[in-house]
Structures are given as structure tokens and as C-alpha cells.
Design a protein around this motif. Structure first.
Motif, PDB file in Angstrom:
ATOM      1  N   ASP A   1      -8.741   4.547  -5.247  1.00  0.00           N
ATOM      2  CA  ASP A   1      -7.335   5.210  -4.646  1.00  0.00           C
ATOM      3  C   ASP A   1      -6.546   4.550  -4.820  1.00  0.00           C
ATOM      4  OD1 ASP A   1      -4.907   5.921  -2.414  1.00  0.00           O
ATOM      5  OD2 ASP A   1      -5.675   4.838  -0.947  1.00  0.00           O
TER       6      ASP A   1
ATOM      7  N   ASP B   1      -3.007   5.474   0.115  1.00  0.00           N
ATOM      8  CA  ASP B   1      -3.481   7.044   1.447  1.00  0.00           C
ATOM      9  C   ASP B   1      -4.314   6.500   1.949  1.00  0.00           C
ATOM     10  OD1 ASP B   1      -5.003   8.554  -0.701  1.00  0.00           O
ATOM     11  OD2 ASP B   1      -3.781  10.089  -0.623  1.00  0.00           O
ATOM     12  N   GLY B   2      -5.360   6.210   1.207  1.00  0.00           N
ATOM     13  CA  GLY B   2      -6.779   5.846   2.376  1.00  0.00           C
ATOM     14  C   GLY B   2      -8.127   7.338   0.975  1.00  0.00           C
TER      15      GLY B   2
ATOM     16  N   SER C   1      -8.986  -2.598   3.610  1.00  0.00           N
ATOM     17  CA  SER C   1     -10.139  -1.221   2.417  1.00  0.00           C
ATOM     18  C   SER C   1     -11.115  -1.791   1.322  1.00  0.00           C
ATOM     19  CB  SER C   1      -9.440  -0.029   2.023  1.00  0.00           C
ATOM     20  OG  SER C   1      -9.215  -0.557   1.074  1.00  0.00           O
TER      21      SER C   1
ATOM     22  N   TYR D   1     -15.478  10.313  13.913  1.00  0.00           N
ATOM     23  CA  TYR D   1     -14.953  10.363  12.758  1.00  0.00           C
ATOM     24  C   TYR D   1     -16.009  11.263  11.304  1.00  0.00           C
ATOM     25  CZ  TYR D   1     -13.174   5.284  13.633  1.00  0.00           C
ATOM     26  OH  TYR D   1     -12.636   4.310  13.955  1.00  0.00           O
TER      27      TYR D   1
ATOM     28  N   PRO E   1     -14.437   5.547   7.696  1.00  0.00           N
ATOM     29  CA  PRO E   1     -14.624   3.205   8.408  1.00  0.00           C
ATOM     30  C   PRO E   1     -15.022   2.947   6.885  1.00  0.00           C
ATOM     31  CG  PRO E   1     -14.872   4.630   9.434  1.00  0.00           C
ATOM     32  CD  PRO E   1     -14.648   6.284   8.797  1.00  0.00           C
TER      33      PRO E   1
ATOM     34  N   SER F   1      -4.246  -0.114   0.881  1.00  0.00           N
ATOM     35  CA  SER F   1      -3.924  -0.584   1.882  1.00  0.00           C
ATOM     36  C   SER F   1      -5.041  -0.720   2.637  1.00  0.00           C
ATOM     37  CB  SER F   1      -2.809   0.890   2.922  1.00  0.00           C
ATOM     38  OG  SER F   1      -4.024   2.063   3.270  1.00  0.00           O
ATOM     39  N   GLU F   2      -4.865  -0.917   3.961  1.00  0.00           N
ATOM     40  CA  GLU F   2      -6.183  -0.818   5.435  1.00  0.00           C
ATOM     41  C   GLU F   2      -6.190   0.635   4.924  1.00  0.00           C
ATOM     42  OE1 GLU F   2      -5.037  -2.823   8.576  1.00  0.00           O
ATOM     43  OE2 GLU F   2      -4.545  -4.206   7.632  1.00  0.00           O
ATOM     44  N   LYS F   3      -6.203   1.707   4.560  1.00  0.00           N
ATOM     45  CA  LYS F   3      -6.463   2.958   5.133  1.00  0.00           C
ATOM     46  C   LYS F   3      -7.314   3.458   4.529  1.00  0.00           C
ATOM     47  CE  LYS F   3      -2.317   4.610   5.742  1.00  0.00           C
ATOM     48  NZ  LYS F   3      -0.870   5.695   5.773  1.00  0.00           N
ATOM     49  N   SER F   4      -8.785   3.912   4.862  1.00  0.00           N
ATOM     50  CA  SER F   4      -9.880   4.964   4.425  1.00  0.00           C
ATOM     51  C   SER F   4     -10.253   5.872   5.524  1.00  0.00           C
ATOM     52  CB  SER F   4     -10.933   3.627   4.441  1.00  0.00           C
ATOM     53  OG  SER F   4     -11.864   4.224   3.663  1.00  0.00           O
ATOM     54  N   TRP F   5     -10.351   6.795   3.921  1.00  0.00           N
ATOM     55  CA  TRP F   5     -10.475   8.541   4.940  1.00  0.00           C
ATOM     56  C   TRP F   5     -11.699   8.208   5.581  1.00  0.00           C
ATOM     57  CZ3 TRP F   5     -14.323  12.502   4.035  1.00  0.00           C
ATOM     58  CH2 TRP F   5     -15.353  12.346   2.711  1.00  0.00           C
TER      59      TRP F   5
END
Length: 556
Positions: free
Chosen positions: A35, A39-40, A443, A412, A455, A449-453
Motif C-alpha cells: 500500500d 488507505d489500507g 501494519s 472482518y 487485520p 499507516s496502521e490501516k489494513s483492509w
């Protein structure tokens, strides 16, 4: 009219004829690879940034799962526009840059083509819904009147691969439309000339941009039997017809599908550079599958028999022999694949009580694989797979030894199969979790970022690229060595010769001047004469190969 937007020249490293016969092809699942914008969701710039990593790995080509405009009802396999990059993944310029960089690094690029169905948001389907029964717009899909006094029953009894009925009606519509997968994936009518000409134009669009080939999704499903007769069977992804029935049903493997691929082959052959196609077709027996790779059709078909094989020496040998014989009968190479985006990762399947079994997903309340044993067997299996003549496929993260996410919570999950079966089928999300690049980063370095579509589980940290890079004996370094030796010994273009042994748990074969030994049992075995090049595990004090391990030896 399609115009080439850039003049991509094929790099010298890619100019060998019939490169696909021996290529190692790396599957990228774009939303889970890398990514770039935080935005994950993985994207094309993320792929471009990681191409040097793939170059160091030693692969010959990459295959990208769909990145086209889509509402993402089935992770991009519901295409709304085949010529537009979905903003989730970037732009067409991003694709061009990625393609150019891949070629500069000596890697070819294969893209996914989804011809059996479109998205329900495709302009054609939207026009069909706004048009009356019998209209030209509806003729591009498989709309039918229902049964019963008021047409309230589906036209036939076909079931969706994802579970439930294969027919749906739009609100207020009098007719039903066929969808062999999700209701948001209406099947096209391949008897219609508009459909055939449209997809030839789509092929040209991407060929003109410089792509090297196409993975054809559900290649055996385009043509349906006339009259759409009832059929009580149930098809499953990868396995084909459930219950081992060789009758595929009236919606699969129909004779007229081959003329479509012959026309596509003529189109691809009009372009320079040995453009290729690989079929995703769940067909048994293998003699039926090889009809898709006759000299005037596709170049490859995925060998799902090999993917489905259990951790058993006799079973593996039988599948290897039958695969090589079937493909040789039509002059085609065999492909070898252990995992993909539709199957539980083989590192986890090999750790089950029935090693190699293919469950339809693994949840926290199901059997949990033995992670260490599964990885050990997966490392050994890489020696087998990459030593076989033909083409090999690597699913992203396989080179890291990445396991399935087996404890993903239900809220999820995004796979339509999970929802259409009310959770009875766990689904494919567990093998699609974003990759770990940096063990100590948010991530795991998948993005900034920490976002991940989806987990990532905590155990992914120990599989991260930075934990393995340059570390002797790591799975990543093992794959790099295997791929280098495969290239040096020209194993993809070689010939297999089985060697006899003393144990029924051991497979041993020569390919040119390289000998492969894989010990599928638990007890150590003595290696045959030869200079040890590489082993998946260290030998014991007596120099023997331990159980669930493999080795490559030079014969001279």
C-alpha cells in the motif's frame, strides 16, 4: 480505436522464445501486496516500489489479480469497466509505469481477464435492466422467464458456486438473470457477437499497452449448454464438481468454448513477444483439461490436481506422472501450483491432521494447523515443485513461508461465499491478508499507516521480509537460492527421471544433472551419492536427511 500509449520494448532478458514453458510466475493480489498511500489497500504504485524485491527473488513474470474498475463485491472479480483502473489501485498511468519498470527488470506481466461475468454495475447490465424482455441489451446476458404460473420460480435448478440459487431478479423485474457466482456477477451470453467482439477489443487494449499475457478466469464456464437444462450437481472452486463426478454439468466445459480460445490465440499470435494465456479451469480428468492447451489454444492451464494433492509420496508421484503425460500428449508444458488466492495457504494445509487437505477456509473454532510442521513441509515441497519440468507459480507470501490467518473474526470477513452460505463456508479471506514487510512497523510495513483492509495476525511479524532478508536458512533466502539453482540447471526445460529408493515415504528423481530427494516421512533417510547443493533442513549428525525435508544434489 485502441492506441498504444507508450512504446514498451521487451527487455533482452525476456526475449527467449516460448518463455512460458519454464517460467516461474509470481501471483500478486494487488489489494494485499503493498500500500503506497496509507488507505489500507494495496495499489499499483505499491507494486512498482516492490518490483526490485521480486527481481532479487528471481522470478520471470508477475500475474496481477484484477485491478479494474469494480464495486469490489468479489474483490475485483466483478468488473464494471475492463479498460479502467479502479481508483483504489491507482490510474492507467500508474499501470504503465509499473509495466515499464517490470520490463526494465526483466519480468513479464500477466493480467487477469474475467470473461464469464461482469459486475452488475457494468454499463451493459445497467442498460439491460432498463430495457424490456427480448431487447438487444438483455441478449448480452442470460435473462430468462421464470417457471410457475407467475414466473416466480427460477428458470432451472442451477446452484451458485458461492452457495444458493444461481438465478436472481432485480427489484420489480419480471425476468431472472443467471449468475454462477455472486448475484452481483451476472453471466454473459457468449453466443452473442457483441460479447465476443468486445472481449477481443479488451484483449487488444491491454496487448497494445504491452502486457505479456492473460490469466483467464473461469475459462471453462463461458459457454452453457443449449436450453440451460436442469442439473442437480454442485460445482466448487478448484475441486470442480463435488463428489468426484467427472460430469461437469451443462454450465462447464462445453465444446464451443474452444473456438473462443482459438480466436484469441490467433489474436495473441499477431503480436510480437510470445504473448500467452493460462486457463483457470476446474476440470477432470486431465485429458479434458489439456484440450485447453492444444497448440492452437492457450499455452498453460493451472494444474489443480497438484494443488489438491495430500502429503503422500505415492499420491504426489501419481499426480506428477499423470500431469506430465497429459500435457506432453498435446505438446504443452505442465504448471505446478501449491497455493493461490482461492485456497488455504499450503503452509497451513500441510500442518493439518490430514496434511494437504483443502478446507474451504479455517476459522478459530476449526482445527488449527501445526504451524511449525506445516512450514517445514512447505519448505520441502518448494524443492519438489521448483525441480519439476514446466512452469511454476508462486503465490505472494509463499516465499516467506506465510501461513493462513486461521483466527480471523467473522465481522472482518468479506468473501461473498461466507455470506451466501451463512458462514458454513469460511471463505478465502484468510489467504488474502496483506503481506508483512517490516516486523516492527505499523501494519507490518504493508503501508505507511496502521490501516489494513484485513487485520494481520500477530504471528506475521516473524515472517516479515526484514526478519528474513540476508538471514541464512530463512524461507526467503531458501527460495532465492532455489530459484537461482533452477535457472542455472535449466530445470524448467528438463526431463524427470524417477529413482528407486528403500522407503515408500521418499521421492527421488533426477532432472538433468540435479537430483531431488524429498522425505515425506518422519524418519531420517540416507541421501544418494552427489554433492549437496541445498537442503530445506540441516542434516543430522550422520549426514542423513531428516523427516519432512528435502535436498538438491549435483550429480556431477
Amino acid at each position: 480505436m485502441n492506441m498504444r500509449t507508450k512504446d514498451f520494448t521487451t527487455p533482452a532478458a525476456c526475449t527467449n522464445l516460448e518463455w512460458w514453458r519454464s517460467a516461474v510466475i509470481y501471483q500478486i493480489y494487488p489489494r494485499s501486496f503493498a500500500d503506497s498511500d496509507g488507505d489500507g489497500i494495496g495499489d499499483l504504485p505499491g507494486i512498482t516500489a516492490k518490483l526490485p524485491y521480486l527481481g532479487r527473488l528471481g522470478i520471470d513474470a508477475i500475474w496481477l489479480s484484477p485491478f479494474y474498475l469494480s464495486p469490489q463485491a468479489d474483490a475485483g472479480y466483478d468488473v464494471a469497466d475492463y479498460r479502467v483502473v479502479d481508483p483504489l489501485f491507482g490510474t492507467l498511468d500508474d499501470f504503465d509505469r509499473m509495466l515499464e519498470q517490470a520490463h526494465a527488470l526483466g519480468m513479464r506481466v500477466i493480467v487477469d481477464l474475467v470473461p464469464n461475468h461482469t459486475s452488475d454495475e457494468h454499463a451493459w447490465f445497467q442498460a439491460a435492466l432498463q430495457s424490456p424482455p427480448g431487447s438487444a441489451e438483455r441478449a448480452r446476458y442470460l435473462f430468462r422467464d421464470g417457471k410457475g404460473a407467475h414466473g416466480n420460480l427460477p428458470p432451472n435448478n442451477w446452484q451458485s458456486v458461492f452457495g444458493g440459487n444461481a438465478w436472481s431478479r432485480a427489484p420489480g423485474d419480471s425476468q431472472w438473470y443467471l449468475h454462477l457466482f455472486d448475484r452481483r456477477q451476472p453471466d454473459l451470453n457468449w453466443d452473442h457477437p457483441d460479447v465476443r467482439s468486445e472481449f477481443e477489443d479488451v484483449l487488444k487494449f491491454w496487448l497494445d499497452r504491452g502486457v505479456d499475457g492473460f490469466r483467464v478466469d473461469v475459462a471453462h464456464g463461458l459457454v452453457k449448454a443449449p436450453g440451460l437444462p436442469d442439473w442437480a450437481g454442485q460445482a466448487a472452486m478448484v475441486e470442480g464438481t463435488e463428489g468426484g463426478d467427472d460430469n461437469p454439468g451443462p454450465m462447464w466445459d462445453q465444446e464451443d468454448v474452444h473456438e473462443i480460445y482459438r480466436s484469441w490465440r490467433r489474436l495473441l499470435d499477431s503480436y510480437p513477444g510470445e504473448r500467452m494465456m493460462v486457463a483457470e479451469a476446474w476440470i477432470a480428468p486431465q485429458a479434458r483439461l489439456t484440450r485447453y492447451i492444444r497448440p492452437d489454444e492457450m499455452q498453460q492451464a493451472f494444474n489443480f490436481d497438484y494443488l489438491l494433492t495430500h502429503w503422500d509420496a505415492a499420491e504426489i508421484k501419481a499426480v506428477v506422472d499423470s500431469s506430465l503425460a497429459a500435457s506432453a500428449a498435446v505438446g504443452a508444458p505442465t504448471t505446478w501450483v501449491m497455493s493461490n488466492h482461492d485456497s488455504v495457504r499450503h503452509t497451513s494445509r500441510y500442518g493439518l491432521s490430514k496434511p494437504g487437505a483443502r478446507p474451504k477456509g479455517i476459522a478459530a473454532d476449526g482445527e488449527q494447523p501445526d504451524e511449525a510442521l506445516g512450514l517445514r513441509r512447505a519448505r520441502a515441497a518448494a524443492f519438489l515443485t521448483l525441480a519439476l519440468p514446466g512452469s511454476a507459480y508462486i503465490y505472494q507470501g509463499e516465499e516467506l513461508g506465510l501461513p493462513e490467518h486461521t483466527t480471523l473474526e467473522a465481522h472482518y470477513r468479506q468473501d461473498p461465499a461466507f455470506f451466501r452460505t451463512n458462514g458454513e463456508e469460511i471463505g478465502r479471506d484468510g489467504c488474502r491478508v496483506p503481506l508483512p514487510w517490516l516486523a516492527d512497523a505499523p501494519s507490518f510495513g504493508f503501508g505507511p499507516s496502521e490501516k489494513s483492509w484485513l487485520p494481520q495476525p500477530e504471528n506475521f511479524a516473524r515472517y516479515a521480509v526484514d526478519r528474513q532478508e540476508g538471514v541464512y536458512g530463512s524461507t526467503l533466502e531458501l527460495y532465492r537460492q532455489l530459484l537461482q539453482l533452477r535457472h542455472d540447471y535449466k530445470l524448467g526445460n528438463g526431463q524427470l527421471r524417477w529413482q528407486s529408493g528403500d522407503s515408500s515415504d521418499v521421492l527421488s528423481f533426477d532432472n538433468g544433472t540435479l537430483c531431488t530427494v524429498i522425505n515425506l516421512g518422519m524418519r531420517p533417510v540416507t541421501l544418494p551419492p552427489g554433492r549437496l547443493l541445498l537442503s530445506s533442513e540441516q542434516r543430522d549428525a550422520s549426514g542423513r536427511l531428516p523427516g519432512n525435508a528435502a535436498a538438491w544434489l549435483a550429480l556431477r
